[in-house]
Motif scaffolding. Structure first.
Motif, mmCIF file in Angstrom:
data_model
loop_
_atom_site.group_PDB
_atom_site.id
_atom_site.type_symbol
_atom_site.label_atom_id
_atom_site.label_comp_id
_atom_site.label_asym_id
_atom_site.label_seq_id
_atom_site.Cartn_x
_atom_site.Cartn_y
_atom_site.Cartn_z
ATOM 1 N N LEU A 1 1.897 5.608 10.441
ATOM 2 C CA LEU A 1 3.097 4.773 10.276
ATOM 3 C C LEU A 1 2.820 3.341 10.725
ATOM 4 C CD1 LEU A 1 5.911 7.219 11.435
ATOM 5 C CD2 LEU A 1 5.306 6.542 9.118
ATOM 6 N N PRO B 1 3.228 18.342 3.105
ATOM 7 C CA PRO B 1 3.789 18.276 1.755
ATOM 8 C C PRO B 1 5.140 18.970 1.739
ATOM 9 C CG PRO B 1 1.743 19.574 1.800
ATOM 10 C CD PRO B 1 2.077 19.225 3.202
ATOM 11 N N ARG B 2 6.085 18.408 1.002
ATOM 12 C CA ARG B 2 7.372 19.093 0.898
ATOM 13 C C ARG B 2 7.502 19.706 -0.480
ATOM 14 N NH1 ARG B 2 10.323 14.544 4.260
ATOM 15 N NH2 ARG B 2 8.357 13.751 4.907
ATOM 16 N N SER C 1 0.194 10.428 2.475
ATOM 17 C CA SER C 1 1.195 11.135 3.277
ATOM 18 C C SER C 1 2.543 10.419 3.261
ATOM 19 C CB SER C 1 0.690 11.240 4.712
ATOM 20 O OG SER C 1 0.448 9.934 5.208
ATOM 21 N N TYR C 2 2.782 9.573 2.260
ATOM 22 C CA TYR C 2 4.021 8.777 2.119
ATOM 23 C C TYR C 2 4.132 7.709 3.194
ATOM 24 C CZ TYR C 2 4.984 13.392 0.079
ATOM 25 O OH TYR C 2 4.871 14.570 -0.565
ATOM 26 N N ALA C 3 3.992 8.132 4.475
ATOM 27 C CA ALA C 3 4.101 7.183 5.599
ATOM 28 C C ALA C 3 5.390 6.377 5.540
ATOM 29 C CB ALA C 3 2.871 6.262 5.648
ATOM 30 N N LEU C 4 6.487 7.031 5.170
ATOM 31 C CA LEU C 4 7.789 6.364 5.250
ATOM 32 C C LEU C 4 8.241 6.376 6.706
ATOM 33 C CD1 LEU C 4 9.605 7.834 2.126
ATOM 34 C CD2 LEU C 4 8.507 5.612 2.374
ATOM 35 N N PHE C 5 9.012 5.357 7.099
ATOM 36 C CA PHE C 5 9.489 5.313 8.475
ATOM 37 C C PHE C 5 10.657 6.287 8.612
ATOM 38 C CE2 PHE C 5 8.048 0.853 7.507
ATOM 39 C CZ PHE C 5 6.790 1.054 8.022
ATOM 40 N N PRO C 6 10.497 7.343 9.423
ATOM 41 C CA PRO C 6 11.510 8.416 9.443
ATOM 42 C C PRO C 6 12.833 7.969 10.037
ATOM 43 C CG PRO C 6 9.849 8.791 11.129
ATOM 44 C CD PRO C 6 9.373 7.634 10.317
ATOM 45 N N THR D 1 5.085 14.066 9.074
ATOM 46 C CA THR D 1 5.299 13.385 7.806
ATOM 47 C C THR D 1 4.170 13.679 6.839
ATOM 48 O OG1 THR D 1 4.342 11.481 8.903
ATOM 49 C CG2 THR D 1 6.715 11.490 8.661
ATOM 50 N N GLU D 2 3.048 14.160 7.363
ATOM 51 C CA GLU D 2 1.935 14.475 6.475
ATOM 52 C C GLU D 2 2.210 15.718 5.637
ATOM 53 O OE1 GLU D 2 0.166 11.820 9.400
ATOM 54 O OE2 GLU D 2 1.535 13.512 9.507
ATOM 55 N N GLN E 1 13.098 14.581 12.862
ATOM 56 C CA GLN E 1 11.762 14.414 12.299
ATOM 57 C C GLN E 1 10.694 14.947 13.238
ATOM 58 O OE1 GLN E 1 11.815 13.156 9.333
ATOM 59 N NE2 GLN E 1 9.655 13.199 8.877
ATOM 60 N N THR F 1 0.677 -2.949 6.681
ATOM 61 C CA THR F 1 0.573 -3.354 5.277
ATOM 62 C C THR F 1 1.892 -3.935 4.784
ATOM 63 O OG1 THR F 1 1.207 -1.213 4.342
ATOM 64 C CG2 THR F 1 -1.124 -1.539 4.813
ATOM 65 N N PRO G 1 14.106 9.798 5.046
ATOM 66 C CA PRO G 1 12.928 10.392 4.393
ATOM 67 C C PRO G 1 12.875 11.918 4.466
ATOM 68 C CG PRO G 1 12.271 8.436 5.572
ATOM 69 C CD PRO G 1 13.735 8.659 5.895
ATOM 70 N N ASN G 2 13.398 12.503 5.551
ATOM 71 C CA ASN G 2 13.318 13.965 5.628
ATOM 72 C C ASN G 2 14.417 14.638 4.806
ATOM 73 O OD1 ASN G 2 15.423 13.234 7.235
ATOM 74 N ND2 ASN G 2 14.927 14.613 8.921
ATOM 75 N N PHE H 1 0.501 5.435 0.686
ATOM 76 C CA PHE H 1 -0.392 6.398 1.334
ATOM 77 C C PHE H 1 -0.168 7.807 0.780
ATOM 78 C CE2 PHE H 1 0.227 2.883 4.147
ATOM 79 C CZ PHE H 1 -0.987 2.694 4.798
ATOM 80 N N ALA I 1 -0.385 15.039 -2.319
ATOM 81 C CA ALA I 1 0.455 15.910 -1.501
ATOM 82 C C ALA I 1 1.563 16.566 -2.333
ATOM 83 C CB ALA I 1 1.059 15.113 -0.352
ATOM 84 N N MET J 1 0.825 -1.207 0.000
ATOM 85 C CA MET J 1 0.000 0.000 0.000
ATOM 86 C C MET J 1 0.857 1.255 0.000
ATOM 87 S SD MET J 1 -3.376 0.701 2.239
ATOM 88 C CE MET J 1 -4.279 2.251 2.209
ATOM 89 N N ARG K 1 8.675 0.262 -1.525
ATOM 90 C CA ARG K 1 8.404 -0.490 -0.305
ATOM 91 C C ARG K 1 7.151 -1.347 -0.468
ATOM 92 N NH1 ARG K 1 7.037 2.844 5.042
ATOM 93 N NH2 ARG K 1 5.127 3.161 3.858
#
Lengths: 353, 278
Positions: free
Chosen positions: B161, B277-278, A83-88, B274-275, B269, B167, A131-132, A81, A163, A79, A146
């Motif tokens: 997260l 937008p960049r 909001s990306y939902a990558l693990f920071p 994380t939501e 972070q 998932t 990710p940042n 998302f 986004a 999946m 992923r």
């Protein structure tokens, strides 16, 4: 054989019905876009396939295996998302490795598979960044890698481009389509952007009020909307209120036979697209006044005011932009509509998306 | 503001923060310090006196034990609770929030008397015992931990997260260990320092719950202030020591946070949802 199969799926939140007996079959390797306004149930449908929401009734199956009692982590899905939902706390490489590692795959296989994914998603240079430290487009490509890493049967994308800014959005849309076709993975793609849905999907499911209103190929939905909601939501359309008189409907001099089942004085709405309205010199045609000229790039849209059945009506007409200069605001013109391109629906169901 | 103005302001702040510490330290090593700007002479005898005083030893040990136990209890209870409230059952959040407001809505003296009466009513044999003090202190100090951890979880969008990790095929324990804990470790570190400091220096609760039986460090310090015999230098010594304990703890946590690049990124972070937008 269909890869994803939904039968009579119902989901309620208290008294709100988010999914109202939805049936959907997605063929193996097909990309189906779930298109609709916010609150139409498209994201709920996707999350139901993922197992992040439990449906109240019906059957959700992938490759004929009923998933109703299977938790998310055991479903053959990947999946992405909004909001990306990558693990920071993990690098791009570690993020892509995560689904392989939690499934206990051997280290050599993880390394090989992650390299494949980095290659597929063009992320080689960013592999060791966090990710940042990467852009939104790169983040979403990483999320795609992923999602695909553990070779799921079905890919689920929840508004993956919303986004991002406009330029990146179009590029990544084409990128997602390329990857999807390269991997030949069955895909559900949620979006509220009809242009995005049209551009990327094999078939589009137009959703409204928890139901699929129309499911068809993009061109078919564009040319022949089967419900007023499809007509209003897909493409930008003229929606002109009309009345049945003597078994027919008139828009200026254009005459259409009234649809079966309508009676005299029934109120209808006529839907037709701005590029289907033509300027004309025929004195028989409908007189209009140019109220607004909107430059849209390749075409320019004229907003035209007219009188129809004693009431004011506004038409939209698209012209190639080169021809637009001849029709400044305030000029008086005549228009004609090809009756065969007009779709009539009952007025009560008129929709403003 | 001009560069010069900024430097003066910064300098003033540094002086304001450092000067009392320096003065306390000087007093802790002074022989006599009365009419001059600096002490008349220097000695370590107050440190020796503190080190051999059994009352101080007991008080320091009890304060340390109290702070360590309270911190461990709060970590063990608050982290899973906040995770649960954020990810699984947001409906318990209002309850936690009310609980976290109580220690600030009521004076701690009142809470302490309440707890003392409750214990006296239901479990008289527990009155003035150390476990009661630990439990009471855990309850009083948990909001500091709660807000630090909750803020860290909110800032990183932990619910989303967690879904993403599900998932990916991860089990709950894998999610907690590999994703949640590394991400909120800055919040956990902040909460640890706060809870430890509050528990180490807490006075009202200890005074009312166990004050009649034995000392914690703040209790001993308060008595030293009141006594007429000359223990003020030793008071300065214990003040310097408790400052050093807290400073060492904070420094250790910061250093631990730096030791791996991953946690640095996770720290960066926090505050960058994380939501966004960049």
């Amino acid at each position: 054989m269909s890869s994803v199969s939904l039968r009579g799926v119902v989901k309620r939140y208290g008294s709100v019905t988010a999914l109202d007996t939805v049936d959907l079959d997605v063929a193996s390797g097909e990309l189906v876009a779930l298109l609709g306004p916010s609150g139409c149930g498209k994201t709920t449908l996707l999350r139901t396939v993922a197992g992040l929401e439990r449906h109240d009734a019906g059957r959700v199956a992938i490759d004929d295996e009923d998933l109703s009692s299977v938790p998310t982590r055991s479903r053959p899905i990947g999946m992405v998302f909004q909001s990306y939902a990558l693990f920071p706390n993990l690098t791009v490489r570690q993020n892509i490795a995560f689904p392989l590692e939690v499934r206990g795959r051997p280290a050599a296989e993880v390394r090989r598979r992650v390299d494949e994914m980095l290659d597929l998603c063009h992320l080689g240079i960013q592999a060791d960044r966090y990710p940042n430290q990467i852009s939104g487009g790169q983040a979403q490509r990483c999320a795609l890698g992923r999602a695909l890493a553990a070779s799921p049967k079905v890919l689920l994308l929840d508004e993956p481009l919303s986004a991002l800014d406009a330029l990146v959005r179009v590029r990544l849309r084409d990128e997602i389509r390329r990857v999807q076709q390269q991997v030949r993975i069955t895909t559900l793609y949620v979006t509220h952007d009809q242009a995005e849905a049209m551009a990327i999907a094999d078939r589009v499911a137009v959703m409204n009020h928890g139901r699929i209103e129309q499911l068809d190929h993009p061109a078919a939905i564009y040319d022949d909307p089967s419900t007023p909601f499809s007509a209003a939501f897909v493409g930008s359309r003229n929606a002109v209120p009309v009345v049945v008189r003597d078994g027919e409907v008139r828009i200026g001099p254009a005459r259409l036979p009234a649809p079966v089942g309508t009676a005299g004085t029934d109120r209808l709405v006529a839907y037709f697209r701005p590029e289907e309205v033509e300027l004309s010199d025929d004195p028989e045609d409908l007189p209009v006044r140019v109220e607004l000229v909107v430059f849209l790039g390749p075409v320019t849209r004229l907003h035209l005011d007219a009188e129809l059945d004693g009431g004011p009506v506004r038409f939209h007409l698209d012209l190639p932009s080169r021809q637009a200069a001849a029709h400044p605001v305030g000029s008086l013109r005549r228009i004609r509509i090809d009756p065969s391109l007009v779709r009539l629906f009952p007025a009560a169901t008129e929709v403003h998306p | 503001m001009s560069t010069a103005g900024r430097r003066i302001l910064l300098g003033a702040i540094v002086v304001y923060l450092i000067l009392p510490l320096v003065a306390v330290f000087l007093y802790s090593v002074a022989t006599v310090w009365q009419s001059r700007i600096l002490p008349d002479g220097y000695t370590l005898e107050h440190y020796v006196a503190v080190a051999v005083d059994p009352r101080v030893q007991g008080a320091v040990l009890r304060s340390l034990a109290l702070a360590v136990l309270v911190t461990l209890i709060d970590i063990a209870i608050v982290v899973p609770a906040v995770f649960w409230a954020r990810v699984r059952n947001p409906r318990i959040r209002p309850i936690i929030e009310v609980g976290a407001a109580i220690p600030f809505a009521l004076p701690w003296v009142v809470i302490a008397f309440g707890i003392d009466r409750l214990v006296g009513e239901w479990a008289p044999s527990w009155q003035t015992t150390f476990p009661v003090l630990v439990l009471a202190q855990s309850a009083i100090a948990f909001p500091f931990f709660y807000w630090a951890v909750d803020g860290a979880m909110a800032a990183t969008g932990i619910a989303r997260l967690t879904e993403a990790a599900e998932t990916c095929g991860a089990r709950p324990i894998q999610i907690l260990r590999r994703i949640v804990l590394p991400i909120i470790r800055t919040g956990v570190a902040t909460g640890t320092v706060l809870v430890f400091a509050v528990s180490f220096g807490e006075f009202a609760l200890a005074r009312i719950l166990v004050g009649s039986s034995y000392d914690t460090l703040p209790l001993w310090q308060a008595q030293a202030l009141l006594r007429t015999d000359d223990q003020l230098n030793e008071l300065a010594v214990t003040t310097v020591l408790s400052f050093l304990v807290l400073f060492a703890l904070a420094a250790w946590l910061v250093a631990r946070g730096r030791s791996s690049g991953a946690s640095l990124a996770a720290g960066a972070q926090v505050g960058t949802p994380t939501e966004a937008p960049r």
